[in-house]
Design a protein around this motif. Structure first.
Motif, short mmCIF file in Angstrom:
data_model
loop_
_atom_site.label_atom_id
_atom_site.label_comp_id
_atom_site.label_asym_id
_atom_site.label_seq_id
_atom_site.Cartn_x
_atom_site.Cartn_y
_atom_site.Cartn_z
N GLU A 144 16.14 15.46 -8.19
CA GLU A 144 14.98 16.18 -8.72
C GLU A 144 13.69 15.60 -8.15
OE1 GLU A 144 14.82 16.36 -12.95
OE2 GLU A 144 16.74 17.39 -13.16
N ALA A 145 12.73 16.49 -7.87
CA ALA A 145 11.41 16.04 -7.41
C ALA A 145 10.76 15.18 -8.49
CB ALA A 145 10.53 17.23 -7.08
N GLN A 146 9.90 14.25 -8.05
CA GLN A 146 9.21 13.38 -9.00
C GLN A 146 7.71 13.44 -8.75
OE1 GLN A 146 10.89 9.40 -8.89
NE2 GLN A 146 12.98 10.16 -9.08
N LYS A 147 6.96 13.62 -9.83
CA LYS A 147 5.51 13.62 -9.73
C LYS A 147 5.02 12.19 -9.52
CE LYS A 147 4.60 17.79 -12.43
NZ LYS A 147 3.89 18.37 -13.59
N ARG A 148 4.05 12.07 -8.63
CA ARG A 148 3.50 10.74 -8.36
C ARG A 148 2.21 10.88 -7.59
NH1 ARG A 148 6.28 5.26 -6.17
NH2 ARG A 148 4.35 4.09 -5.89
N ASP A 149 1.23 10.03 -7.89
CA ASP A 149 0.03 9.98 -7.08
C ASP A 149 0.38 9.24 -5.79
OD1 ASP A 149 -2.55 9.97 -6.08
OD2 ASP A 149 -3.19 8.23 -7.26
N VAL A 150 0.54 9.99 -4.71
CA VAL A 150 0.91 9.41 -3.42
C VAL A 150 -0.36 9.22 -2.59
CG1 VAL A 150 2.28 9.68 -1.32
CG2 VAL A 150 3.16 10.54 -3.50
N ILE A 191 3.59 15.17 -5.48
CA ILE A 191 4.99 15.37 -5.81
C ILE A 191 5.84 14.88 -4.65
CG2 ILE A 191 6.80 17.03 -6.45
CD1 ILE A 191 4.62 18.95 -7.36
N VAL A 192 6.90 14.12 -4.95
CA VAL A 192 7.83 13.67 -3.92
C VAL A 192 9.08 14.54 -4.01
CG1 VAL A 192 9.23 11.76 -3.06
CG2 VAL A 192 6.95 11.32 -4.02
N PRO A 193 9.43 15.25 -2.93
CA PRO A 193 10.64 16.08 -2.95
C PRO A 193 11.89 15.23 -3.14
CG PRO A 193 9.21 16.71 -1.12
CD PRO A 193 8.67 15.43 -1.68
N PRO A 194 12.95 15.83 -3.68
CA PRO A 194 14.15 15.06 -4.00
C PRO A 194 15.06 14.82 -2.81
CG PRO A 194 14.50 17.36 -4.56
CD PRO A 194 13.07 17.25 -4.09
N ILE A 203 8.62 2.04 -4.46
CA ILE A 203 8.37 3.13 -3.52
C ILE A 203 9.31 4.30 -3.83
CG2 ILE A 203 8.45 3.80 -1.09
CD1 ILE A 203 7.94 0.86 -0.39
N ASN A 204 8.76 5.52 -3.82
CA ASN A 204 9.61 6.71 -3.88
C ASN A 204 10.19 6.96 -2.49
OD1 ASN A 204 8.03 7.68 -6.55
ND2 ASN A 204 9.92 8.85 -6.29
N ILE A 205 11.48 6.70 -2.36
CA ILE A 205 12.20 6.89 -1.10
C ILE A 205 12.96 8.21 -1.20
CG2 ILE A 205 14.05 5.95 0.35
CD1 ILE A 205 13.27 3.15 -0.84
N ASN A 206 12.97 8.98 -0.14
CA ASN A 206 13.78 10.21 -0.17
C ASN A 206 14.27 10.55 1.23
OD1 ASN A 206 11.60 11.35 1.18
ND2 ASN A 206 11.39 13.09 -0.22
N SER A 207 15.15 11.55 1.28
CA SER A 207 15.57 12.14 2.55
C SER A 207 15.55 13.65 2.40
CB SER A 207 16.97 11.69 2.97
OG SER A 207 17.38 12.44 4.10
N ASP A 267 0.82 -1.22 0.00
CA ASP A 267 0.00 0.00 0.00
C ASP A 267 0.85 1.27 0.00
OD1 ASP A 267 -2.44 -1.42 0.14
OD2 ASP A 267 -2.29 -1.56 2.34
N VAL A 268 2.10 1.16 0.42
CA VAL A 268 2.94 2.35 0.62
C VAL A 268 3.55 2.82 -0.69
CG1 VAL A 268 4.98 3.26 1.81
CG2 VAL A 268 3.42 1.70 3.01
N ASP A 269 3.37 4.12 -0.98
CA ASP A 269 3.90 4.73 -2.20
C ASP A 269 5.18 5.51 -1.96
OD1 ASP A 269 1.56 4.02 -3.83
OD2 ASP A 269 0.50 5.49 -2.60
N HIS A 270 5.35 6.02 -0.75
CA HIS A 270 6.44 6.96 -0.49
C HIS A 270 6.94 6.79 0.95
CE1 HIS A 270 8.69 10.56 0.20
NE2 HIS A 270 7.71 11.26 0.73
#
Length: 416
Positions: A387-393, A363-366, A331-335, A298-301
């Motif tokens: 770079e940030a990535q667009k995504r339906d989170v 949007i997921v920040p980079p 999953i879009n992973i970021n810090s 279920d987790v997107d980010h």
């Protein structure tokens, strides 16, 4: 008993990359670094000469001068961020049952600058114990929620969670439970920290915890990069208004997201180092998913703890791969610490806000400052690099871990 649903209806942020919630978000998606040479004191003799300071902040723009003098910066930051969140939630304070409105706040250290200054004043004096009468109330970590409740008359649960860098995520989870168990209708929660001081920087330098990339401060926080050499100290505050779902609906509140659950665990391993196999981190993410009634897929980010330390970053990513299996690569992973630095006890709050806004804006920040691949890290993981990535989170998780092995995790989802 049936647990009540809890939603987020207000946000406030005071950070090294923006002094409001909207400025903070713009800084995040644009990949802005908050790191710069320290302006608060002379750094000539320090190994690390930079940090992520809050910029252009004057407490008396927001707080009466007399009151501001009675507060350490960490408490001033708390007041400003919480006021923004309360205004953002459009709460009619006079119509609330204030006995059912709480303030649960996180701070890992509290009034470090106040403590430092009083000790320095004493050491430079004649030995007479002349201390400021506000020394103790300015210093104690629980004074931030106390000041918030006094200003607004909130008479529900009021306390500070102290679990090092997990403190404000811990506070958010406690706030969630206070509402879903029926004890409160509304809780103002979050965290603040102001440790960019002589003592704070000196102490972390003595531990060899901080980056010493003095020639390029803006690139020093580089989570997941093979050349990372420690974290960058930050300061500021983040505040969230959590509200019982039906209470929010009844007053027509804007709802950012639902807070679905949280988890806590301990590494039970070492004073400062993470468990190399990430056992505690695996446990806290599993606890969080179970508490929220969610499955790994279920987790997107995931907004990671991701401090830019050699050991911690690898251990956390290994734990994510263990918990999420093949889905981890989806999953879009970021810090976001790559931009804000590490706000210690306030980190969980501003990173929860980043997770919520990722849901709202899609949007997921980079993770900025990445240039060199670390061969210890699975190349199939999407670390949202540079770079940030667009995504339906639809579901976003936020991880925070603290010295002493304290782990806290919260998860948010798009409101149905």
């Amino acid at each position: 008993m049936e647990l009540k649903r809890v939603v987020v209806t207000g946000l406030g942020a005071l950070t090294p990359i923006g002094n409001t919630k909207d400025e903070y978000w713009e800084g995040l998606i644009s990949g802005k670094s908050g790191a710069a040479p320290i302006t608060y004191y002379d750094t000539e003799k320090f190994k690390t000469k930079f940090a992520c300071e809050v910029k252009n902040f004057n407490a008396t723009d927001f707080i009466d001068r007399r009151e501001a003098r009675r507060m350490d910066k960490f408490a001033q930051y708390a007041m400003v961020a919480s006021d923004e969140a309360i205004a953002d939630a459009n709460l009619n304070i006079d119509s609330l049952n204030k006995l059912r409105v709480g303030v649960i706040w996180g701070a890992g250290i509290g009034g470090l600058e106040t403590f430092q200054q009083e000790v320095l004043n004493f050491a430079e004096g004649d030995g007479s114990p002349r201390f400021n009468p506000f020394f103790i109330p300015k210093m104690i970590a629980d004074i931030a929620p106390a000041n918030i409740s006094i200003k607004h008359g909130f008479m529900g649960p009021n306390y500070t969670t102290v679990s090092a860098c997990a403190s404000s995520a811990n506070a958010i989870f406690d706030a969630l439970n206070s509402i879903r168990l029926g004890h409160c209708d509304v809780v103002v929660t979050g965290g603040s920290e102001a440790a960019v001081t002589i003592a704070g920087m000196g102490g972390f330098n003595a531990m060899h915890a901080l980056s010493t990339r003095n020639e390029s401060p803006e690139t020093a926080s580089r989570p997941f990069d093979a050349t990372r050499d420690g974290f960058v100290l930050g300061e500021g505050a983040g505040a969230l208004v959590l509200e019982e779902y039906e209470h929010a609906k009844a007053r027509g509140a804007k709802i950012y997201a639902e807070i679905a659950g949280g988890g806590l665990s301990s590494d039970a391993y070492h004073m400062t180092a993470p468990h190399p196999d990430g056992i505690g981190v695996i446990a806290v993410m599993k606890n969080c998913l179970e508490n929220a009634g969610l499955n790994p897929e279920d987790v997107d980010h995931i907004n990671t703890h991701g401090t830019s330390t050699p050991l911690g970053d690898v251990a956390e990513l290994k734990a994510i791969s263990s918990v999420f299996g093949d889905h981890a690569k989806n999953i879009n992973i970021n810090s976001t610490k790559s931009m804000t630095g590490h706000l210690l006890g306030a980190a969980g709050a501003i990173e929860a806000i980043a997770s919520i806004l990722a849901i709202e804006h899609g949007i997921v920040p980079p993770t900025i400052n990445h240039s060199t691949v670390d061969e210890q890290i699975d190349p199939e993981l999407n670390l949202t690099l540079n770079e940030a990535q667009k995504r339906d989170v639809r579901v976003a998780m936020s991880n925070t871990f603290g010295f002493g092995g304290h782990n806290a995790c919260v998860v948010f989802k798009k409101i149905d």
